[in-house]
Write an enzyme that holds these catalytic residues in place. Structure first.
Site, PDB file in Angstrom:
ATOM      1  N   LYS A   9       1.169  -3.730   6.416  1.00 51.78           N
ATOM      2  CA  LYS A   9      -0.166  -4.210   6.049  1.00 51.78           C
ATOM      3  C   LYS A   9      -0.155  -5.707   5.677  1.00 51.78           C
ATOM      4  O   LYS A   9       0.913  -6.285   5.414  1.00 51.78           O
ATOM      5  CB  LYS A   9      -0.696  -3.360   4.885  1.00 51.78           C
ATOM      6  CG  LYS A   9      -0.894  -1.887   5.273  1.00 51.78           C
ATOM      7  CD  LYS A   9      -1.593  -1.118   4.160  1.00 51.78           C
ATOM      8  CE  LYS A   9      -1.795   0.330   4.550  1.00 51.78           C
ATOM      9  NZ  LYS A   9      -2.569   1.076   3.552  1.00 51.78           N
ATOM     10  N   TYR A  49     -10.036   3.366  10.186  1.00 55.79           N
ATOM     11  CA  TYR A  49     -10.106   4.163   8.952  1.00 55.79           C
ATOM     12  C   TYR A  49     -11.404   4.968   8.849  1.00 55.79           C
ATOM     13  O   TYR A  49     -11.838   5.275   7.737  1.00 55.79           O
ATOM     14  CB  TYR A  49      -9.977   3.250   7.738  1.00 55.79           C
ATOM     15  CG  TYR A  49      -8.548   2.859   7.384  1.00 55.79           C
ATOM     16  CD1 TYR A  49      -7.597   3.827   7.033  1.00 55.79           C
ATOM     17  CD2 TYR A  49      -8.147   1.533   7.371  1.00 55.79           C
ATOM     18  CE1 TYR A  49      -6.301   3.479   6.677  1.00 55.79           C
ATOM     19  CE2 TYR A  49      -6.846   1.166   7.012  1.00 55.79           C
ATOM     20  CZ  TYR A  49      -5.927   2.154   6.671  1.00 55.79           C
ATOM     21  OH  TYR A  49      -4.651   1.814   6.311  1.00 55.79           O
ATOM     22  N   ASN A 112      -0.875  -1.504  -0.384  1.00 55.66           N
ATOM     23  CA  ASN A 112       0.322  -0.679  -0.552  1.00 55.66           C
ATOM     24  C   ASN A 112       1.339  -0.806   0.588  1.00 55.66           C
ATOM     25  O   ASN A 112       2.075   0.116   0.887  1.00 55.66           O
ATOM     26  CB  ASN A 112      -0.068   0.789  -0.805  1.00 55.66           C
ATOM     27  CG  ASN A 112      -0.813   1.408   0.357  1.00 55.66           C
ATOM     28  OD1 ASN A 112      -1.089   0.731   1.336  1.00 55.66           O
ATOM     29  ND2 ASN A 112      -1.122   2.685   0.262  1.00 55.66           N
ATOM     30  N   HIS A 115       1.353   1.670   6.183  1.00 56.34           N
ATOM     31  CA  HIS A 115       0.587   2.875   6.550  1.00 56.34           C
ATOM     32  C   HIS A 115       1.460   3.735   7.460  1.00 56.34           C
ATOM     33  O   HIS A 115       2.221   3.205   8.265  1.00 56.34           O
ATOM     34  CB  HIS A 115      -0.692   2.481   7.302  1.00 56.34           C
ATOM     35  CG  HIS A 115      -1.362   3.642   7.964  1.00 56.34           C
ATOM     36  ND1 HIS A 115      -2.231   4.471   7.291  1.00 56.34           N
ATOM     37  CD2 HIS A 115      -1.254   4.147   9.226  1.00 56.34           C
ATOM     38  CE1 HIS A 115      -2.637   5.429   8.120  1.00 56.34           C
ATOM     39  NE2 HIS A 115      -2.061   5.246   9.299  1.00 56.34           N
ATOM     40  N   GLU A 126      -4.175   7.355  16.201  1.00 49.62           N
ATOM     41  CA  GLU A 126      -3.802   6.016  15.736  1.00 49.62           C
ATOM     42  C   GLU A 126      -2.953   5.266  16.763  1.00 49.62           C
ATOM     43  O   GLU A 126      -3.129   4.062  16.950  1.00 49.62           O
ATOM     44  CB  GLU A 126      -3.069   6.134  14.393  1.00 49.62           C
ATOM     45  CG  GLU A 126      -4.008   6.628  13.286  1.00 49.62           C
ATOM     46  CD  GLU A 126      -3.355   6.791  11.931  1.00 49.62           C
ATOM     47  OE1 GLU A 126      -4.086   6.970  10.949  1.00 49.62           O
ATOM     48  OE2 GLU A 126      -2.104   6.743  11.848  1.00 49.62           O
TER      49      GLU A 126
END
Ligand code: CMP
Length: 137
Positions: A9, A49, A112, A115, A126
């Site tokens: 990310k 998302y 975070n 993913h 995805e």
């Protein structure tokens, strides 16, 4: 063999952790089938998302995910989906086990670091969202 999809990310990329995270992934036995650095728009992040579109953090998450370069990749190994999630650690780094990627590199529940797909159907969606079939041959 199973494939999963992963993103390093924007927070981790910005902090210079991409190489260290890739090394952890390889050390854990994943084969990198496809990989690319790119930036996505807020609309593209919203599409990725979409399952979270009713969640209170959706607007902030999609702004964050479109805030800078990411690394998208397709990874392969036995039990790739479950094993990557183990290697990543809990969504909230405060709850992540010692030694996990999020414990080491994540700053918050939103930013975070990484993913990973949470199931086979999700992985298929995805992978297809970011990679064309010819890139996975
Ligand atoms: P990820 O595994 O990519 O899946 C959805 C993302 O939403 C998650 O990682 C976090 O980046 C973010 N997220 C999940 N829960 C929260 C929350 N409570 N507040 C803010 N962001 C969250």
């Amino acid at each position: 063999m199973q494939r999963t999809f992963s993103i390093i990310k924007p927070d981790a990329f910005r902090k210079g952790y991409a190489g260290a995270i890739l090394a952890e992934i390889e050390k854990a036995g994943f084969q990198i089938i496809a990989i690319k650095k790119l930036s996505i728009s807020k609309t593209q992040a919203e599409g990725f998302y979409y399952v979270h579109k009713e969640r209170p953090f959706f607007a902030s998450l999609t702004t964050f995910m479109s805030s800078g370069p990411i690394i998208a990749m397709v990874l392969e190994k036995d039990d790739a989906i479950a094993d990557l999630r183990k290697l990543m650690g809990a969504t909230n780094p405060a709850n992540a086990e010692e030694g996990t990627i999020r414990k080491k590199y994540a700053g918050s529940i939103e930013e975070n670091a990484i993913h990973g797909s949470d199931g086979e159907d999700t992985a298929q969606f995805e992978i297809g969202y970011f990679f064309a079939g010819y890139e996975l041959a």
